[in-house]
Design an enzyme around this catalytic site. Structure first.
Site, short mmCIF file in Angstrom:
data_model
loop_
_atom_site.label_atom_id
_atom_site.label_comp_id
_atom_site.label_asym_id
_atom_site.label_seq_id
_atom_site.Cartn_x
_atom_site.Cartn_y
_atom_site.Cartn_z
N SER A 81 33.07 53.20 122.62
CA SER A 81 32.68 53.39 121.25
C SER A 81 31.87 54.52 120.84
O SER A 81 31.59 55.34 121.93
CB SER A 81 31.75 52.17 121.07
OG SER A 81 32.27 50.92 121.63
N1 SAH Z 1 31.02 48.55 125.28
C1 SAH Z 1 32.25 49.44 125.39
C2 SAH Z 1 33.38 49.44 124.29
C3 SAH Z 1 34.60 48.87 125.07
S1 SAH Z 1 35.98 48.50 123.74
C4 SAH Z 1 31.66 50.84 125.40
O1 SAH Z 1 30.55 51.18 125.87
O2 SAH Z 1 32.19 51.89 124.82
C5 SAH Z 1 35.64 46.67 123.86
C6 SAH Z 1 36.08 46.08 125.19
O3 SAH Z 1 36.08 44.63 125.08
C7 SAH Z 1 37.35 46.18 125.82
O4 SAH Z 1 37.58 46.93 127.06
C8 SAH Z 1 38.15 44.96 125.79
O5 SAH Z 1 39.11 44.93 126.89
C9 SAH Z 1 36.89 43.98 125.82
N2 SAH Z 1 37.22 42.63 125.36
C10 SAH Z 1 38.07 42.18 124.46
N3 SAH Z 1 37.89 40.88 124.52
C11 SAH Z 1 37.14 40.34 125.33
C12 SAH Z 1 36.67 39.17 125.81
N4 SAH Z 1 37.23 38.01 125.49
N5 SAH Z 1 35.85 38.94 126.90
C13 SAH Z 1 35.29 40.20 127.52
N6 SAH Z 1 35.68 41.62 127.22
C14 SAH Z 1 36.69 41.41 126.09
#
Ligand code: SAH
Length: 207
Positions: free
Chosen positions: A51
């Site tokens: 993000s």
């Molecule tokens: N928090 C991260 C952002 C990652 S993008 C950062 O610090 O940059 C969002 C993430 O959510 C992805 O890795 C995706 O695989 C995960 N995701 C999507 N659906 C999910 C679910 N049901 N449970 C857990 N993770 C999920």
């Protein structure tokens, strides 16, 4: 990066200090390390992204805003969507205990490797479907969802402490908005729809 965050309106000094304390370049591929402190989302593999720093800071400032000062040092937080682990590391600097759940095993493992050198004893990574939350680790003072679903799962609403805040993007690939839920009583949740947002989809199950 911190100057950019200040310029974008982030005021919470604890959030700014937490953002300053986490080396974001450890969470992106070496080829992208030179861009790690720009305010942009970057690819982290498996079709997912890290993000934007301003998004992380804004979300954490918002969930912390209602937390009584005396509760901050004891607060327990949940992140759904660990990705590469960046926001989880920032959260570990702001909360007493943090649980972060990721549904893609490869990313869960990348996050574990990225976070190892930081030795954050108060951060626990879980592999699983974060829509179900982590009932044994709650209730949570703050829940941050990093992926957009069509609704906020009831399981997450049930795992909020009274009082607590939850932030989650809601919508599809075209239209999303950040939803803020405040739990004000055992049977009382208040919804405020905040800004438009752009997150990867919240998916069902694990892979
Ligand atoms: N928090 C991260 C952002 C990652 S993008 C950062 O610090 O940059 C969002 C993430 O959510 C992805 O890795 C995706 O695989 C995960 N995701 C999507 N659906 C999910 C679910 N049901 N449970 C857990 N993770 C999920």
């Amino acid at each position: 990066m911190i100057e950019t965050l200040r310029a974008s309106g982030i005021r919470d000094l604890q959030v700014l200090a937490a953002m300053q304390s986490v080396p974001r370049h450890l969470f992106v591929e070496p080829a992208l390390a030179s861009r790690a402190y720009e305010d942009v989302a970057l690819p982290i593999g498996h079709g997912q992204t890290i993000s934007r720093p301003s998004t992380v800071a804004r979300m954490l400032e918002t969930v912390l805003a209602a937390l009584p000062a005396e509760r901050r040092g004891h607060a327990v937080a949940l992140e759904v969507g660990t990705g590469c682990g960046y926001q989880a590391a920032v959260m570990a600097a702001l909360f007493d205990q943090v649980v972060s759940i990721e549904r893609v095993r490869g990313l869960h493992e990348i996050a574990r490797d990225n976070l190892r050198p930081l030795r954050l004893a108060n951060l626990r990574l879980m592999f699983g479907d974060g829509r179900l939350g982590a009932p044994l680790s709650g209730p949570f003072d703050a829940i941050v969802v990093a992926a957009a679903g069509d609704r906020i799962p009831d399981e997450l609403l049930a795992q909020m402490r009274v009082p607590a805040r939850l932030l989650a993007p809601v919508g599809d690939g075209q239209r999303q908005a950040l939803h803020l839920v405040e739990r004000t009583g055992p049977d009382a949740w208040e919804l405020t729809v905040l800004d438009a947002a752009r997150f990867v989809p919240l998916r069902v199950g694990t892979t």
